[in-house]
Design a protein around this motif. Structure first.
Motif, short mmCIF file in Angstrom:
data_model
loop_
_atom_site.label_atom_id
_atom_site.label_comp_id
_atom_site.label_asym_id
_atom_site.label_seq_id
_atom_site.Cartn_x
_atom_site.Cartn_y
_atom_site.Cartn_z
N UNK A 18 -45.35 17.97 20.78
CA UNK A 18 -44.74 16.65 20.98
C UNK A 18 -43.56 16.45 20.03
N UNK A 19 -43.65 16.98 18.82
CA UNK A 19 -42.53 16.84 17.88
C UNK A 19 -41.34 17.69 18.32
N UNK A 20 -41.60 18.92 18.70
CA UNK A 20 -40.51 19.84 19.03
C UNK A 20 -39.91 19.58 20.41
N UNK A 21 -40.73 19.06 21.35
CA UNK A 21 -40.22 18.76 22.68
C UNK A 21 -40.28 19.96 23.61
N UNK A 22 -40.06 19.68 24.88
CA UNK A 22 -40.18 20.73 25.90
C UNK A 22 -39.08 21.77 25.81
N UNK A 23 -37.93 21.41 25.26
CA UNK A 23 -36.83 22.37 25.21
C UNK A 23 -37.13 23.54 24.27
N UNK A 24 -38.18 23.38 23.44
CA UNK A 24 -38.55 24.48 22.55
C UNK A 24 -39.15 25.65 23.32
N UNK A 25 -39.56 25.43 24.57
CA UNK A 25 -40.07 26.51 25.40
C UNK A 25 -41.40 27.07 24.92
N UNK A 26 -41.71 28.33 25.26
CA UNK A 26 -42.96 28.94 24.79
C UNK A 26 -43.05 28.87 23.27
N UNK A 27 -44.15 28.31 22.78
CA UNK A 27 -44.24 27.90 21.38
C UNK A 27 -45.38 28.64 20.68
N UNK A 38 -36.08 18.75 0.14
CA UNK A 38 -37.31 18.12 -0.37
C UNK A 38 -37.83 17.05 0.57
N UNK A 39 -39.10 16.71 0.40
CA UNK A 39 -39.73 15.74 1.28
C UNK A 39 -39.07 14.38 1.26
N UNK A 40 -38.46 13.99 0.15
CA UNK A 40 -37.85 12.66 0.06
C UNK A 40 -36.68 12.49 1.02
N UNK A 41 -36.17 13.58 1.59
CA UNK A 41 -35.09 13.48 2.57
C UNK A 41 -35.59 13.05 3.95
N UNK A 42 -36.91 12.95 4.11
CA UNK A 42 -37.47 12.44 5.35
C UNK A 42 -37.86 13.51 6.34
N UNK A 43 -38.62 13.14 7.38
CA UNK A 43 -39.16 14.13 8.32
C UNK A 43 -38.15 14.66 9.32
N UNK A 65 -42.79 22.05 10.78
CA UNK A 65 -42.99 20.86 11.61
C UNK A 65 -43.81 19.82 10.84
N UNK A 66 -43.32 18.58 10.77
CA UNK A 66 -44.07 17.55 10.01
C UNK A 66 -45.30 17.02 10.73
N UNK A 67 -45.37 17.19 12.05
CA UNK A 67 -46.55 16.74 12.79
C UNK A 67 -47.54 17.89 12.88
N UNK A 68 -48.83 17.55 12.68
CA UNK A 68 -49.87 18.57 12.71
C UNK A 68 -51.15 17.98 13.28
N UNK A 69 -52.29 18.29 12.68
CA UNK A 69 -53.57 17.94 13.30
C UNK A 69 -53.80 16.44 13.36
N UNK A 70 -53.42 15.70 12.32
CA UNK A 70 -53.68 14.25 12.35
C UNK A 70 -52.91 13.59 13.49
#
Length: 353
Positions: free
Chosen positions: A121-130, A223-228, A290-295
């Motif tokens: 969902x984060x990468x989107x469909x254009x990422x293709x086979x993932x 660094x993380x402070x630059x945002x996701x 990728x910042x999105x994961x299991x949660x």
């Protein structure tokens, strides 16, 4: 509408409270409680009573926090550190009795499915086979797919904390021989999974987990402070150099390096070795962090498929007999595939949407 997720990992208990209107989990509050469960445990031994009490206190605090932020009772799960303990069912029942929160465990393969969904969902469909890589404290999850859910997943006992305990205990820094032994073990257990990834030839490869985030920072990412939304990549060549750098230092000095936090400094070398060896064997030169994961995957599955799938998982804790690398999520449509001797079998998943 707000939902919350509690994730009990090897080092921390993490809470995410998110707005889910419109089908996208947008975080409004996050919190964490450092328990470092893995430091109080020996693989194959029960979770000690003091650690169970601390776990209950953290879960109760997370539930109260979620309530203050207007979220319903949290969807709470524990990963490998609890799942692999001989007294896992007793721990789950104890937490529920103490807190009222129905903590459950998810098989490693299901964790990979949910993490894949978050990454897709984060990468989107254009990422293709993932292709997906996720290094936890107790296990390594690998997944590949062309759709919403993966075509196959594998969960291997190659977590950074587990391998640190098995190969580097009492060595600070570890000897070159122990580093080579760890790498050999990773190569052996990754044999089937790596062959499958090479055969599939993914268009995009992503890495999730704090381990990969910290390694990417060590190798020069923002660094993380630059945002996701800042693009972060980890190159295999850079990670190889980072392995040499980490192997030359004791944990106290690793913690002074960019991105390496003090709580994870001890296991950072094992994590880097697993990450580099996995990328090399699978033929991946670069992964996107990728910042999105299991949660986020748990939230998305709940949003998209409704609450029934989670209710099925948690309907009877007393019947749960979680073991590493076993079982499947009810309703996931998965069937088991066979792997070679000495390797954890691949799990072939039929996407349900």
């Amino acid at each position: 509408m707000r939902m919350s997720v509690v994730d009990v990992g090897s080092n921390t208990v993490r809470l995410v409270v998110a707005d889910v209107e419109g089908g996208v989990p947008l975080p409004v509050h996050t919190a964490k409680w450092r328990l470092r469960l893995s430091e109080h445990m020996t693989p194959g031994r029960p979770v000690p009573d003091p650690a169970v009490r601390q776990l209950s206190e953290a879960v109760e605090a997370a539930a109260r926090t979620a309530e203050r932020w207007g979220a319903a009772a949290p969807l709470a799960f524990a990963t490998t550190v609890v799942r692999s303990a001989p007294n896992c069912p007793d721990v789950l029942r104890s937490v529920r009795a103490d807190t009222g929160v129905r903590l459950c465990t998810l098989p490693g393969e299901v964790e990979a499915e949910l993490t894949f969904l978050g990454a897709r969902r984060w990468m989107g469909w254009r990422s293709g086979p993932l292709a997906l890589l996720d290094i936890g404290g107790g296990s390594l999850e690998v997944a590949f797919g062309r759709g919403r859910l993966p075509d196959f997943v594998a969960s291997l006992p190659l977590g950074a904390g587990r391998l640190t305990h098995e190969f580097f205990t009492g060595q600070d820094p570890p000897s070159a021989e122990r580093v080579k032994a760890l790498r050999r073990s990773v190569r052996h257990q990754l044999r089937d999974v790596a062959a499958r990834i090479r055969w599939e030839g993914p268009r995009t490869a992503v890495a999730t987990s704090r381990t990969f985030q910290q390694l990417a920072r060590l190798c020069g990412s923002a660094p993380g402070r630059h945002g996701p939304f800042v693009e972060r990549e980890l190159r295999r060549a850079d990670l190889g150099r980072a392995v040499d750098r980490l192997a030359a230092l004791p944990p106290a000095e690793r913690a002074a390096l960019p991105g390496i936090s003090a709580p994870r400094a001890v296991q950072s070398l094992a994590g880097a070795l697993v990450g580099h060896t996995t990328m090399k064997l699978t033929g991946l030169r670069t992964v996107t962090v990728c910042p999105w994961a299991i949660r986020e995957g748990v939230l998305l599955r709940h949003i998209e498929d409704g609450p029934s799938w989670w209710a099925e998982v948690t309907r009877d804790i007393a019947e749960q007999t979680p073991t590493p690398g076993s079982g499947s999520l009810p309703g996931s449509g998965a069937a088991a595939g066979a792997g070679a001797a000495g390797a954890v079998p691949l799990r072939i998943a039929t996407p349900t949407g």
